[in-house]
Scaffold this motif. Structure first.
Motif, PDB file in Angstrom:
ATOM      1  N   ARG A  77      -6.835  39.515  24.884  1.00 29.05           N
ATOM      2  CA  ARG A  77      -6.810  39.929  26.286  1.00 29.05           C
ATOM      3  C   ARG A  77      -5.370  39.946  26.812  1.00 29.05           C
ATOM      4  O   ARG A  77      -4.955  40.877  27.513  1.00 29.05           O
ATOM      5  N   TRP A  90     -14.355  43.683  31.617  1.00 32.76           N
ATOM      6  CA  TRP A  90     -14.406  42.963  30.335  1.00 32.76           C
ATOM      7  C   TRP A  90     -14.951  41.567  30.620  1.00 32.76           C
ATOM      8  O   TRP A  90     -14.362  40.798  31.366  1.00 32.76           O
ATOM      9  N   ALA A 109      -9.690  47.635  24.755  1.00 34.25           N
ATOM     10  CA  ALA A 109     -10.093  46.230  24.639  1.00 34.25           C
ATOM     11  C   ALA A 109     -10.820  45.977  23.328  1.00 34.25           C
ATOM     12  O   ALA A 109     -10.609  44.950  22.663  1.00 34.25           O
TER      13      ALA A 109
END
Length: 336
Positions: free
Chosen positions: A136, A49, A153
């Protein structure tokens, strides 16, 4: 006993807010851009990510090289002011959406572009857009989400975008309720109309951000192999439900604002009509003595009753009687 060694600090360009690899069991490891391909080369269920804020061409070109992103998607991410959309490029998706947040009483809009593939998620923020650090952190606190990879995510990012819209819509509703007293005030206030117009303008901009988001979420809630599994589609449908509710509330508020503007202008017209009626009534009352005294002010010698002893009192009484009769008539009709 020597202190445990700390992992070396990862050096990242200024526009790269975060760059981390997540293992299948939820362990996070910060990496630099050059290490992305090394992580992807190992098929161990991990994913990467990367969070960016207004990156330059050098950073985007580097990510294109590491992830194999499409040229058109990179071009869209490089240039802000994209319309909200979702595009498919092979086994990856490119998503552009608008974001909104309340800063010191004003609504500020930004953009977020997302690249999602089988083992990566890249978020690119432009303009006034808050960090996705909370999203996150939420994902890292919920290991059960991490097993779904980049789709998890993507879910927490979109859920955060939608959740930030809810209080904004509520504030619009509170602002409209606060203006109701001014809308029905006895005196016209130009500032009231200005505030109503500003609210409707901001709501229209908010709707332009929310309405296309429903299409994006609807696409993600439909079956798509390799990127979003069946369980994650349930989460996206939940976010879609919230987006639909926000859009419906926005439409309702826009209709109420339109009605409020029309009511305010109608009340202004009615008040102006009342003023005109009163002015017309008083003008009619003044017209009676003006007409009579105008006749006798022409100084002709043969005017009727000019030489009579009681002519002046009689004339004054007739004028007063006529004015009083008109006054009673206007009073009964509501003009005075």
């Amino acid at each position: 006993m020597p202190a445990p060694s700390q992992p070396p600090r990862v050096s990242l360009p200024a526009s790269v807010m975060n760059c981390a690899a997540y293992s299948a069991d939820g362990e996070r490891r910060d990496i630099d851009l050059d290490s992305i391909s090394d992580v992807l080369d190992v098929d161990d269920g991990s994913f990467v990510w990367v969070g960016l804020y207004e990156p330059d061409s050098r950073v985007l070109n580097k990510l294109q090289e590491e992830f194999g992103l499409h040229d058109l998607a990179i071009e869209d991410a490089r240039n802000a002011h994209q319309r909200p959309k979702i595009e498919t490029y092979g086994n990856s998706l490119f998503i552009a959406l608008h974001t909104a947040q309340n800063m010191e009483g004003s609504i500020n809009f930004g953009e977020t572009h997302l690249f999602i593939g089988p083992r990566y998620l890249v978020t690119v923020r432009h303009g006034v857009s808050s960090s996705y650090g909370d999203a996150r952190a939420r994902m890292e606190r919920e290991p059960e989400l991490l097993k779904h990879g980049p789709a998890a995510a993507l879910y927490v990012v979109l859920d955060m975008v939608v959740d930030r819209l809810l209080p904004i819509v509520d504030e619009f509703g509170n602002a409209l309720n606060a203006l109701e007293t001014d809308i029905f005030a006895d005196e016209f206030d130009k500032q009231t109309v200005q505030k109503l117009y500003d609210l409707k303008r901001e709501l229209t901009r908010l709707r332009l951000a929310v309405a296309p988001l429903q299409d994006v979420l609807s696409h993600l809630a439909r079956p798509r192999a390799d990127l979003i599994d069946e369980e994650m589609r349930l989460y996206f449908r939940d976010v879609l439900d919230h987006a639909v509710r926000i859009n419906e509330n926005t439409d309702t508020l826009r209709e109420m604002l339109t009605a409020a503007v029309n009511v305010n202008l109608a009340l202004v017209t009615v008040r102006q009509g009342e003023v005109v009626k009163r002015m017309g009534a008083w003008a009619a009352l003044l017209a009676v003595p003006t007409l009579v005294t105008g006749w006798y002010g022409m100084n002709f010698a043969v005017m009727p009753e000019l030489q009579g002893r009681w002519s002046y009192p009689l004339l004054a009484a007739l004028v007063a009687g006529g004015v009083f009769a008109l006054y009673r008539a206007f009073k009964r009709s509501g003009w005075l």
